[in-house]
Design a protein around this motif. Structure first.
Motif, PDB file in Angstrom:
ATOM      1  N   ASP A  26       0.820  -1.208   0.000  1.00 46.12           N
ATOM      2  CA  ASP A  26       0.000   0.000   0.000  1.00 46.12           C
ATOM      3  C   ASP A  26       0.857   1.262   0.000  1.00 46.12           C
ATOM      4  O   ASP A  26       0.327   2.354  -0.141  1.00 46.12           O
ATOM      5  N   SER A  49      -2.129  -2.499  -4.904  1.00 48.57           N
ATOM      6  CA  SER A  49      -2.055  -1.728  -3.666  1.00 48.57           C
ATOM      7  C   SER A  49      -2.742  -2.403  -2.486  1.00 48.57           C
ATOM      8  O   SER A  49      -2.596  -1.959  -1.356  1.00 48.57           O
ATOM      9  N   ASP A  50      -3.489  -3.478  -2.736  1.00 49.57           N
ATOM     10  CA  ASP A  50      -4.131  -4.202  -1.629  1.00 49.57           C
ATOM     11  C   ASP A  50      -4.307  -5.674  -1.994  1.00 49.57           C
ATOM     12  O   ASP A  50      -4.081  -6.080  -3.134  1.00 49.57           O
ATOM     13  N   GLU A  52      -6.990  -7.605  -2.232  1.00 52.52           N
ATOM     14  CA  GLU A  52      -8.051  -7.941  -3.177  1.00 52.52           C
ATOM     15  C   GLU A  52      -7.583  -7.739  -4.612  1.00 52.52           C
ATOM     16  O   GLU A  52      -7.783  -8.591  -5.479  1.00 52.52           O
ATOM     17  N   HIS A  68       5.373  -9.225  -1.611  1.00 49.10           N
ATOM     18  CA  HIS A  68       4.299  -8.514  -0.915  1.00 49.10           C
ATOM     19  C   HIS A  68       4.594  -8.302   0.552  1.00 49.10           C
ATOM     20  O   HIS A  68       5.342  -9.033   1.182  1.00 49.10           O
ATOM     21  N   ARG A  72      -0.959  -4.890   5.478  1.00 51.57           N
ATOM     22  CA  ARG A  72      -1.522  -3.877   4.591  1.00 51.57           C
ATOM     23  C   ARG A  72      -3.033  -3.851   4.766  1.00 51.57           C
ATOM     24  O   ARG A  72      -3.609  -4.792   5.295  1.00 51.57           O
ATOM     25  N   PRO A  73      -3.676  -2.778   4.309  1.00 48.75           N
ATOM     26  CA  PRO A  73      -5.136  -2.668   4.453  1.00 48.75           C
ATOM     27  C   PRO A  73      -5.875  -3.735   3.650  1.00 48.75           C
ATOM     28  O   PRO A  73      -5.336  -4.314   2.713  1.00 48.75           O
ATOM     29  N   GLY A  74      -7.121  -3.969   4.016  1.00 46.67           N
ATOM     30  CA  GLY A  74      -7.937  -4.952   3.305  1.00 46.67           C
ATOM     31  C   GLY A  74      -7.482  -6.351   3.649  1.00 46.67           C
ATOM     32  O   GLY A  74      -7.212  -6.672   4.805  1.00 46.67           O
ATOM     33  N   HIS A  76      -4.899  -8.778   4.249  1.00 47.72           N
ATOM     34  CA  HIS A  76      -3.457  -8.670   4.516  1.00 47.72           C
ATOM     35  C   HIS A  76      -2.722  -9.846   3.878  1.00 47.72           C
ATOM     36  O   HIS A  76      -3.323 -10.794   3.359  1.00 47.72           O
ATOM     37  N   SER A  80      -4.159 -13.199   2.004  1.00 52.23           N
ATOM     38  CA  SER A  80      -4.210 -13.192   0.538  1.00 52.23           C
ATOM     39  C   SER A  80      -3.287 -14.233  -0.085  1.00 52.23           C
ATOM     40  O   SER A  80      -3.546 -14.716  -1.185  1.00 52.23           O
TER      41      SER A  80
END
Length: 95
Positions: A26, A49-50, A52, A68, A72-74, A76, A80
């Motif tokens: 992000d 950036s996230d 998803e 990665h 991070r937001p969403g 993480h 993921s």
């Protein structure tokens, strides 16, 4: 870069196809730095950036490497990563 070095970077693929790297973070400045190193080493970089967006891109490009951030937001990195594994088998690189 010598021809043998180039073959190692590209995995020895016919036609010298470039490897694909998914870069997920992000923090845009960090993505830019990591991407510049990857490009210099012969990778096509695909930023996300996230989590998803990363899963979506991973499904569409089948990356050879995934770089990665875990926090991070969403979605993480820990959450993921298995979702990306369902569509590709690229090794994770955690900076």
């Amino acid at each position: 870069m010598s021809e043998s070095s180039q073959a190692n970077v590209t995995g020895g693929r016919a036609g010298r196809a470039r490897l694909r790297a998914l870069v997920v973070d992000d923090e845009r400045p960090l993505v830019g730095i990591v991407s510049s190193y990857l490009e210099r080493e012969g990778f096509d970089d695909h930023p996300a950036s996230d989590g998803e967006q990363a899963v979506e891109i991973a499904r569409s490009i089948d990356p050879d490497r995934i770089v990665h951030d875990l926090l991070r937001p969403g979605i993480h990195g820990v959450a993921s990563s298995p979702r990306m594994r369902s569509c590709c088998d690229a090794p994770d690189v955690l900076p």
